[in-house]
Design a protein around this motif. Structure first.
Motif, PDB file in Angstrom:
ATOM      1  N   ILE A 162     -11.093 -77.420  59.992  1.00 17.30           N
ATOM      2  CA  ILE A 162      -9.665 -77.731  60.031  1.00 17.30           C
ATOM      3  C   ILE A 162      -9.511 -79.247  60.027  1.00 17.30           C
ATOM      4  N   ASP A 163      -8.722 -79.735  59.086  1.00 23.92           N
ATOM      5  CA  ASP A 163      -8.508 -81.179  59.008  1.00 23.92           C
ATOM      6  C   ASP A 163      -7.157 -81.440  58.355  1.00 23.92           C
ATOM      7  N   GLU A 164      -6.663 -82.638  58.531  1.00 32.07           N
ATOM      8  CA  GLU A 164      -5.362 -83.034  58.010  1.00 32.07           C
ATOM      9  C   GLU A 164      -5.545 -83.951  56.815  1.00 32.07           C
ATOM     10  N   THR A 165      -4.559 -83.976  55.958  1.00 31.96           N
ATOM     11  CA  THR A 165      -4.523 -84.921  54.851  1.00 31.96           C
ATOM     12  C   THR A 165      -3.070 -85.319  54.604  1.00 31.96           C
ATOM     13  N   ARG A 166      -2.875 -86.550  54.226  1.00 31.33           N
ATOM     14  CA  ARG A 166      -1.532 -87.060  54.000  1.00 31.33           C
ATOM     15  C   ARG A 166      -1.070 -86.685  52.601  1.00 31.33           C
ATOM     16  N   ARG A 167       0.105 -86.077  52.487  1.00 39.04           N
ATOM     17  CA  ARG A 167       0.605 -85.626  51.186  1.00 39.04           C
ATOM     18  C   ARG A 167       1.613 -86.609  50.566  1.00 39.04           C
ATOM     19  N   GLY A 168       2.250 -87.421  51.351  1.00 41.97           N
ATOM     20  CA  GLY A 168       3.250 -88.349  50.810  1.00 41.97           C
ATOM     21  C   GLY A 168       4.211 -88.792  51.898  1.00 41.97           C
ATOM     22  N   ARG A 169       5.340 -89.284  51.469  1.00 46.26           N
ATOM     23  CA  ARG A 169       6.329 -89.771  52.425  1.00 46.26           C
ATOM     24  C   ARG A 169       7.131 -88.608  53.004  1.00 46.26           C
ATOM     25  N   PRO A 170       7.536 -88.733  54.258  1.00 44.47           N
ATOM     26  CA  PRO A 170       8.407 -87.686  54.823  1.00 44.47           C
ATOM     27  C   PRO A 170       9.811 -87.778  54.246  1.00 44.47           C
ATOM     28  N   ARG A 171      10.527 -86.701  54.297  1.00 42.43           N
ATOM     29  CA  ARG A 171      11.898 -86.686  53.790  1.00 42.43           C
ATOM     30  C   ARG A 171      12.830 -86.163  54.863  1.00 42.43           C
ATOM     31  N   TRP A 172      13.922 -86.879  55.067  1.00 40.91           N
ATOM     32  CA  TRP A 172      14.905 -86.515  56.078  1.00 40.91           C
ATOM     33  C   TRP A 172      16.233 -86.195  55.401  1.00 40.91           C
ATOM     34  N   GLU A 173      16.962 -85.281  55.996  1.00 35.47           N
ATOM     35  CA  GLU A 173      18.300 -84.931  55.523  1.00 35.47           C
ATOM     36  C   GLU A 173      19.271 -84.933  56.699  1.00 35.47           C
ATOM     37  N   GLN A 174      20.497 -85.324  56.406  1.00 34.55           N
ATOM     38  CA  GLN A 174      21.514 -85.424  57.449  1.00 34.55           C
ATOM     39  C   GLN A 174      22.392 -84.184  57.436  1.00 34.55           C
ATOM     40  N   ASP A 175      22.584 -83.630  58.615  1.00 32.61           N
ATOM     41  CA  ASP A 175      23.461 -82.471  58.757  1.00 32.61           C
ATOM     42  C   ASP A 175      24.912 -82.929  58.594  1.00 32.61           C
ATOM     43  N   PRO A 176      25.631 -82.384  57.604  1.00 36.13           N
ATOM     44  CA  PRO A 176      27.014 -82.861  57.398  1.00 36.13           C
ATOM     45  C   PRO A 176      27.949 -82.529  58.553  1.00 36.13           C
ATOM     46  N   ASP A 177      27.620 -81.513  59.331  1.00 32.32           N
ATOM     47  CA  ASP A 177      28.499 -81.129  60.447  1.00 32.32           C
ATOM     48  C   ASP A 177      28.268 -81.981  61.685  1.00 32.32           C
ATOM     49  N   THR A 178      27.016 -82.137  62.079  1.00 35.51           N
ATOM     50  CA  THR A 178      26.701 -82.875  63.305  1.00 35.51           C
ATOM     51  C   THR A 178      26.377 -84.338  63.070  1.00 35.51           C
ATOM     52  N   GLY A 179      25.985 -84.665  61.811  1.00 32.39           N
ATOM     53  CA  GLY A 179      25.623 -86.042  61.523  1.00 32.39           C
ATOM     54  C   GLY A 179      24.215 -86.403  61.942  1.00 32.39           C
ATOM     55  N   LYS A 180      23.446 -85.460  62.494  1.00 32.96           N
ATOM     56  CA  LYS A 180      22.083 -85.726  62.930  1.00 32.96           C
ATOM     57  C   LYS A 180      21.120 -85.563  61.755  1.00 32.96           C
ATOM     58  N   TRP A 181      20.080 -86.377  61.814  1.00 28.61           N
ATOM     59  CA  TRP A 181      19.047 -86.314  60.794  1.00 28.61           C
ATOM     60  C   TRP A 181      17.924 -85.394  61.257  1.00 28.61           C
ATOM     61  N   HIS A 182      17.412 -84.578  60.349  1.00 31.73           N
ATOM     62  CA  HIS A 182      16.297 -83.690  60.678  1.00 31.73           C
ATOM     63  C   HIS A 182      15.266 -83.744  59.559  1.00 31.73           C
ATOM     64  N   LEU A 183      14.009 -83.544  59.932  1.00 34.90           N
ATOM     65  CA  LEU A 183      12.883 -83.631  59.008  1.00 34.90           C
ATOM     66  C   LEU A 183      12.801 -82.363  58.170  1.00 34.90           C
ATOM     67  N   VAL A 184      12.806 -82.516  56.844  1.00 36.96           N
ATOM     68  CA  VAL A 184      12.727 -81.361  55.948  1.00 36.96           C
ATOM     69  C   VAL A 184      11.389 -81.316  55.206  1.00 36.96           C
ATOM     70  N   ARG A 185      10.640 -82.407  55.204  1.00 30.60           N
ATOM     71  CA  ARG A 185       9.334 -82.401  54.550  1.00 30.60           C
ATOM     72  C   ARG A 185       8.387 -83.304  55.315  1.00 30.60           C
ATOM     73  N   GLU A 186       7.284 -82.724  55.794  1.00 35.08           N
ATOM     74  CA  GLU A 186       6.294 -83.470  56.546  1.00 35.08           C
ATOM     75  C   GLU A 186       5.468 -84.361  55.622  1.00 35.08           C
ATOM     76  N   ARG A 187       4.887 -85.383  56.199  1.00 38.72           N
ATOM     77  CA  ARG A 187       3.995 -86.251  55.434  1.00 38.72           C
ATOM     78  C   ARG A 187       2.547 -85.793  55.531  1.00 38.72           C
ATOM     79  N   TRP A 188       2.290 -84.754  56.354  1.00 37.68           N
ATOM     80  CA  TRP A 188       0.916 -84.287  56.568  1.00 37.68           C
ATOM     81  C   TRP A 188       0.782 -82.821  56.178  1.00 37.68           C
ATOM     82  N   HIS A 189      -0.379 -82.469  55.683  1.00 43.76           N
ATOM     83  CA  HIS A 189      -0.779 -81.100  55.435  1.00 43.76           C
ATOM     84  C   HIS A 189      -2.045 -80.808  56.234  1.00 43.76           C
ATOM     85  N   THR A 190      -2.153 -79.614  56.751  1.00 41.50           N
ATOM     86  CA  THR A 190      -3.358 -79.164  57.441  1.00 41.50           C
ATOM     87  C   THR A 190      -4.094 -78.187  56.542  1.00 41.50           C
ATOM     88  N   GLY A 191      -5.370 -78.468  56.301  1.00 39.57           N
ATOM     89  CA  GLY A 191      -6.182 -77.625  55.428  1.00 39.57           C
ATOM     90  C   GLY A 191      -7.204 -76.836  56.217  1.00 39.57           C
TER      91      GLY A 191
END
Length: 452
Positions: A162-191
């Motif tokens: 079991i090991d990790e590898t970096r896939r790219g930049r993380p991506r965040w999206e803002q909830d239009p109702d609350t205005g809070k940002w949440h992570l929708v794509r991780e920068r890491w993958h576990t293989g």
């Protein structure tokens, strides 16, 4: 021409026969085909054979490239009336398994496009250029071909890596109702890798938390998980906690590369701290400890006697900075000597003596970084001791991570994480599926004759 001529055999499209071949002004060869399969006039809806011809049609399906000049296919086929009164189609055109009704490319061209990506590590855009196809067509063909890999049962695994590898930049999206940002794509993958056999990459999951590891293991059969005897990881408390939860019967083994890496980081920290405390600045190229920084990180057996003597004398004459660096270097070498007992059939007395020597040296050093290294090694001793007993490592995970990064570079990055996992799964299992065997340039008989 007859239907069984040599040109038909050369084209090798089951169900079609070559009527004639003509060469166009631009050098392209145009092949005129007629239907040679009686099953082609069976109604797709009811399966009854038609007897009355409604008309004719000419299609231009694309096929695999032949030679350097282009090859065009012209299929002159018939349209039939269905004899069944209740048939909703009423009429249909001839079709064969290689070229279904409405298909613009042959099935073998579609299969070849998918295999180029699945088995030959080609990118989607390169396969599309080589075969004169569109990107969506090739990607759809690859997804179909990849089902053979993803739907196959997992091979029996004794040592899971079991090991990790970096896939790219993380991506965040803002909830239009609350205005809070949440992570929708991780920068890491576990293989998850077959660390002892030839199974390659068994699966990947986005993220590197305990929940991510448990989620993937939960998708595997219970009997498959029970067959895992050892799990090789780096010094990650997250992966260790996940393994203890999902695979309580398995023994966790720490990869020795990361243990030595930790010792080398300790050496660099000692060098930076002592230089800042005594010289009141960062290291410079004229400082003896800066000149020796690379030799300090090398293994003792990789240094010549002249290199070792020069490093030792230069640091010994440098006062407190050199003395602390040499003390830390000896601690690193004592740790390497302890890890070197793996795969040597060393008994518990030899292991205990080497461990005592390392811990005692670190405790007497009075250097905070060296003592912290000893504390970390002592906390991870059950997993490090398992490595010394078994010799299992996570080297295959590191090698597969290199291939994963190479695939991402060739594709100039991935926007779709699911496509990336699918590509890497297929590429990293080619050896297990027999697609990395080198071709023999000559037969054994010829080799023996040439040797004389």
């Amino acid at each position: 021409m007859g239907l069984d001529n040599d040109t038909t055999l050369l084209l090798d499209l089951d169900g079609l026969a070559v009527a004639r071949v003509e060469r166009l002004e631009d050098g392209t060869r145009r092949v005129h085909l007629i239907t040679a399969d009686e099953q082609a006039r069976a109604c797709p809806e009811f399966g009854v054979f038609a007897t009355r011809v409604k008309g004719s049609a000419t299609t231009r399906p694309r096929d695999l490239p032949y030679g350097e000049s282009g090859l065009e296919l012209r299929w002159h086929k018939r349209r039939w009336w269905c004899r069944e009164p209740g048939c909703p189609r009423r009429s249909f055109t001839e079709q064969i398994p290689q070229i279904p009704a409405g298909a613009r490319i042959t099935m073998r061209l579609r299969s070849a496009a998918g295999r180029r990506i699945r088995d030959a590590e080609s990118t989607v855009i390169q396969a599309a250029r080589d075969l004169n196809l569109s990107w969506p067509t090739v990607m759809d063909a690859f997804r179909t071909a990849a089902c053979e890999v993803t739907e196959a049962p997992l091979p029996e695994v004794q040592v899971l890596g079991i090991d990790e590898t970096r896939r790219g930049r993380p991506r965040w999206e803002q909830d239009p109702d609350t205005g809070k940002w949440h992570l929708v794509r991780e920068r890491w993958h576990t293989g998850f890798v077959d660390a002892l056999g030839t199974g390659g990459l068994l699966g990947q999951v986005e993220g590197r938390t305990v929940a991510d590891v448990l989620a993937w293991l939960a998708t595997t059969p219970l009997n498959w998980r029970k067959s895992i005897a050892y799990v090789a990881i780096d010094m990650s408390t997250v992966y260790r906690a996940a393994v203890r939860t999902a695979l309580p019967h398995a023994t966790v083994v720490v990869d020795h590369f990361h243990v030595v890496q930790l010792a080398n980081k300790m050496l660099s920290m000692v060098r930076r701290r002592t230089t800042a405390e005594i010289r009141g600045r960062r290291g410079r190229a004229s400082d003896p400890e800066w000149k020796a920084r690379r030799r300090l990180l090398r293994n003792r057996e990789d240094l010549t006697d002249e290199q070792f003597t020069h490093m030792w004398n230069a640091l010994l004459n440098e006062g407190k900075i050199g003395q602390e660096l040499l003390t830390a270097w000896i601690a690193k070498e004592n740790l390497r000597n302890l890890l070197a007992l793996a795969r040597t059939s060393a008994d518990q007395h030899q292991v205990g003596q080497a461990r005592w020597k390392f811990l005692t040296w670190c405790a007497d050093s009075d250097i905070p970084e060296v003592r912290q290294l000893a504390v970390t090694v002592d906390r991870w001793w059950p997993e490090i001791g398992a490595f010394i007993d078994t010799g299992h490592s996570n080297a295959k995970s590191e090698g597969i991570n290199r291939v994963i990064k190479l695939v991402a570079r060739n594709a100039f990055g991935f926007h779709n994480a699911e496509n990336q996992r699918l590509r890497t799964r297929c590429v990293t299992t080619r050896r297990a599926r027999g697609h990395l065997r080198t071709a023999q340039l000559c037969s054994p008989v010829k080799r023996r004759s040439n040797s004389h």
